[in-house]
Design a protein around this motif. Structure first.
Motif, short mmCIF file in Angstrom:
data_model
loop_
_atom_site.label_atom_id
_atom_site.label_comp_id
_atom_site.label_asym_id
_atom_site.label_seq_id
_atom_site.Cartn_x
_atom_site.Cartn_y
_atom_site.Cartn_z
N GLN A 1 -10.78 6.13 15.60
CA GLN A 1 -11.01 6.53 14.21
C GLN A 1 -10.02 7.59 13.77
O GLN A 1 -9.47 7.54 12.67
CB GLN A 1 -12.45 7.05 14.05
CG GLN A 1 -13.47 5.93 14.14
CD GLN A 1 -14.90 6.45 14.22
OE1 GLN A 1 -15.13 7.66 14.22
NE2 GLN A 1 -15.85 5.54 14.32
N LEU B 1 0.84 -1.20 0.00
CA LEU B 1 0.00 0.00 0.00
C LEU B 1 0.88 1.25 0.00
O LEU B 1 0.59 2.21 -0.72
CB LEU B 1 -0.92 -0.01 1.22
CG LEU B 1 -1.97 1.10 1.29
CD1 LEU B 1 -2.94 1.00 0.13
CD2 LEU B 1 -2.73 1.03 2.61
N ALA B 2 1.95 1.25 0.78
CA ALA B 2 2.86 2.39 0.82
C ALA B 2 3.48 2.64 -0.55
O ALA B 2 3.76 3.78 -0.93
CB ALA B 2 3.96 2.16 1.85
N PHE C 1 -7.02 -2.18 5.93
CA PHE C 1 -8.09 -1.56 6.71
C PHE C 1 -8.82 -2.61 7.54
O PHE C 1 -9.02 -2.43 8.75
CB PHE C 1 -9.08 -0.85 5.78
CG PHE C 1 -10.21 -0.18 6.51
CD1 PHE C 1 -11.37 -0.87 6.81
CD2 PHE C 1 -10.11 1.15 6.89
CE1 PHE C 1 -12.41 -0.26 7.50
CE2 PHE C 1 -11.16 1.77 7.58
CZ PHE C 1 -12.30 1.07 7.88
N PHE D 1 -3.50 6.12 7.89
CA PHE D 1 -3.62 6.02 6.43
C PHE D 1 -3.11 7.28 5.74
O PHE D 1 -2.65 7.22 4.60
CB PHE D 1 -5.07 5.73 6.01
CG PHE D 1 -5.40 4.27 6.10
CD1 PHE D 1 -6.09 3.77 7.20
CD2 PHE D 1 -4.99 3.39 5.13
CE1 PHE D 1 -6.38 2.42 7.30
CE2 PHE D 1 -5.27 2.03 5.22
CZ PHE D 1 -5.97 1.55 6.31
N ALA D 2 -3.17 8.41 6.43
CA ALA D 2 -2.64 9.65 5.84
C ALA D 2 -1.12 9.61 5.78
O ALA D 2 -0.51 10.32 4.98
CB ALA D 2 -3.11 10.86 6.63
N ARG D 3 -0.50 8.80 6.65
CA ARG D 3 0.96 8.81 6.70
C ARG D 3 1.59 7.57 6.08
O ARG D 3 2.81 7.48 5.99
CB ARG D 3 1.41 8.94 8.15
CG ARG D 3 1.10 10.31 8.74
CD ARG D 3 1.42 10.38 10.20
NE ARG D 3 2.79 10.00 10.45
CZ ARG D 3 3.34 9.94 11.65
NH1 ARG D 3 2.64 10.23 12.70
NH2 ARG D 3 4.58 9.58 11.81
N ILE D 4 0.77 6.63 5.66
CA ILE D 4 1.34 5.36 5.24
C ILE D 4 2.16 5.49 3.96
O ILE D 4 3.07 4.68 3.72
CB ILE D 4 0.22 4.29 5.08
CG1 ILE D 4 0.85 2.88 5.10
CG2 ILE D 4 -0.59 4.49 3.82
CD1 ILE D 4 -0.16 1.78 5.30
N SER D 5 1.90 6.52 3.16
CA SER D 5 2.70 6.70 1.94
C SER D 5 4.15 7.00 2.27
O SER D 5 5.04 6.77 1.45
CB SER D 5 2.13 7.84 1.10
OG SER D 5 0.83 7.54 0.70
N GLU D 6 4.39 7.54 3.46
CA GLU D 6 5.76 7.89 3.85
C GLU D 6 6.33 6.88 4.83
O GLU D 6 7.37 7.12 5.43
CB GLU D 6 5.77 9.29 4.48
CG GLU D 6 5.36 10.35 3.48
CD GLU D 6 5.16 11.70 4.12
OE1 GLU D 6 6.05 12.56 3.96
OE2 GLU D 6 4.13 11.92 4.76
N PHE D 7 5.67 5.76 5.00
CA PHE D 7 6.10 4.70 5.90
C PHE D 7 7.42 4.10 5.39
O PHE D 7 7.56 3.78 4.21
CB PHE D 7 4.96 3.67 5.96
CG PHE D 7 5.34 2.28 6.37
CD1 PHE D 7 4.96 1.19 5.62
CD2 PHE D 7 6.04 2.06 7.54
CE1 PHE D 7 5.29 -0.09 6.00
CE2 PHE D 7 6.37 0.79 7.93
CZ PHE D 7 6.01 -0.30 7.16
N PHE E 1 -5.34 -1.98 0.03
CA PHE E 1 -6.00 -1.10 1.00
C PHE E 1 -7.02 -1.86 1.85
O PHE E 1 -7.03 -1.74 3.07
CB PHE E 1 -6.69 0.07 0.28
CG PHE E 1 -7.50 0.93 1.21
CD1 PHE E 1 -8.85 0.71 1.39
CD2 PHE E 1 -6.90 1.95 1.93
CE1 PHE E 1 -9.60 1.47 2.26
CE2 PHE E 1 -7.64 2.72 2.81
CZ PHE E 1 -8.98 2.49 2.98
N LEU F 1 -6.71 5.98 13.19
CA LEU F 1 -6.70 5.19 11.96
C LEU F 1 -6.56 6.10 10.74
O LEU F 1 -5.81 5.80 9.80
CB LEU F 1 -7.98 4.36 11.85
CG LEU F 1 -7.96 3.32 10.73
CD1 LEU F 1 -7.18 2.10 11.16
CD2 LEU F 1 -9.38 2.91 10.34
N LEU F 2 -7.28 7.23 10.74
CA LEU F 2 -7.19 8.15 9.60
C LEU F 2 -5.79 8.73 9.49
O LEU F 2 -5.26 8.89 8.39
CB LEU F 2 -8.25 9.26 9.74
CG LEU F 2 -9.70 8.80 9.61
CD1 LEU F 2 -10.66 9.96 9.81
CD2 LEU F 2 -9.96 8.15 8.26
#
Lengths: 178, 175
Positions: A54, A16-17, A28, A61-67, A24, A57-58
């Motif tokens: 919640q 996903l990252a 989730f 997911f907002a930061r997972i691209s930079e994980f 996704f 969790l949001l």
């Protein structure tokens, strides 16, 4: 958590990252109930626990691209959730909010705030659970038995045994609470 | 309890918005390059058009896949060399004939594609699509500088960068 499932969740988070949107749903569906349970355990009986879960969790997911995919994804995710919980507790401590049922019980004790006591009680329970995972010998060494179970004559050997027992305690802590 | 379907949509939206926010950071490199080229060459409209197209391409590649960010990074590094060569010609040899400037741009693009492409590409980047993305970004960046010397020069830079990147992709994919 089952190590195989943990590994599957981590793999899905990595995909996903990297932009694989098909991962996704799995991430989730696996993370949401665990995040909710984690927050509800940390904030038992509190009505804002679900809102916080919640929100956490949001943010996840907002930061997972930079994980950083070289790290453990599940630990990273719960690190974010734990941070949100700590932030809430710090805000409450600053505002000195006291849950209504605790206020009357604790009015007489002015030495510590109810928030501090609640945190200490949580930590004590968590520590007791981790110590419970150790062998009797390790428990005796850590809980103040000066010589250990077999009366070790050598102070440096005793110190080494205690160090190893502390390492095992840290491992048990991470296993239970990471 | 809030509807989980709604939470799922919000989580998906948060994920996509964050990817766009990360992708837009390509502007940190592309916009200053565009401004520099417009200033140095005086071809403001051409540079704005090419820079705009390059920015859109870079944002889309970075948003779609993390690998796209690698492609954009490699393409910019390759393309900036013929771009710099063209800006050097603009600054120090503005009276050179057009074909000479085109040769400079083409040669710089070819060398850049070969050298930088070899140095930067990881063995994992073996898909043709990745190299195509690198090539497109490299060509766009090369054209940004070279267009100020005329379309022939821009074409020279594009051809050079394409040839260098294509040659390097062939070597890497066979390795």
């Amino acid at each position: 958590m089952d190590p195989q499932l943990r590994s599957q969740i981590h793999e899905a988070m990595v995909r996903l990252a990297e932009g694989d949107r098909a991962a996704f749903s799995f991430v989730f569906d696996e993370l949401w109930p665990r995040v909710l349970r984690f927050v509800e355990r940390a904030l038992p009986g509190r009505p804002e626990a679900e809102d916080l879960a919640q929100q956490a969790l949001l943010k996840l997911f907002a930061r997972i691209s930079e994980f950083d995919t070289s790290r453990d994804g599940v630990a990273w995710a719960f690190g974010i959730v734990a941070y949100e919980i700590r932030t809430l507790r710090r805000q409450e401590q600053r505002r000195r909010e006291i849950p209504p049922d605790a206020a009357f019980d604790r009015l007489a004790d002015r030495a510590q705030s109810p928030e501090t006591r609640a945190i200490q009680e949580d930590l004590a329970r968590a520590l007791a659970a981790a110590i419970g995972q150790l062998s009797p010998a390790d428990r005796a060494l850590l809980l103040g038995n000066e010589t250990g179970p077999v009366g070790l004559p050598n102070a440096s050997a005793l110190r080494k045994r205690r160090q190893r027992a502390m390492e095992r305690l840290r491992t048990a802590w991470r296993r239970l609470h990471a | 309890m809030r509807d989980v379907t709604r939470l799922r949509k919000q989580a998906k939206s948060a994920y996509e918005v964050s990817r766009v926010r990360v992708a837009i950071r390509a502007g940190v490199f592309v916009i200053p390059l565009t401004v520099l080229c417009a200033r140095e060459t005086g071809a403001v409209a051409e540079c704005a058009a090419i820079g705009g197209a390059l920015l859109v391409l870079a944002v889309i590649l970075r948003w779609w896949r993390r690998e796209g960010a690698d492609a954009v990074s490699a393409g910019l590094r390759i393309g900036v060399i013929p771009m710099a060569a063209a800006l050097g010609v603009c600054r120090f040899a503005p009276h050179w004939p057009a074909h000479a400037a085109a040769v400079v741009c083409a040669t710089a693009g070819l060398l850049a594609g070969l050298v930088v492409g070899y140095a930067m590409m990881e063995p994992a980047h073996r898909r043709a699509g990745h190299w195509l993305a690198v090539g497109l970004v490299a060509c766009g960046t090369a054209a940004l500088g070279c267009v100020g010397l005329g379309l022939a020069t821009a074409a020279g830079g594009i051809i050079g960068a394409t040839a260098g990147t294509a040659a390097m992709s062939g070597v890497r994919m066979k390795a």
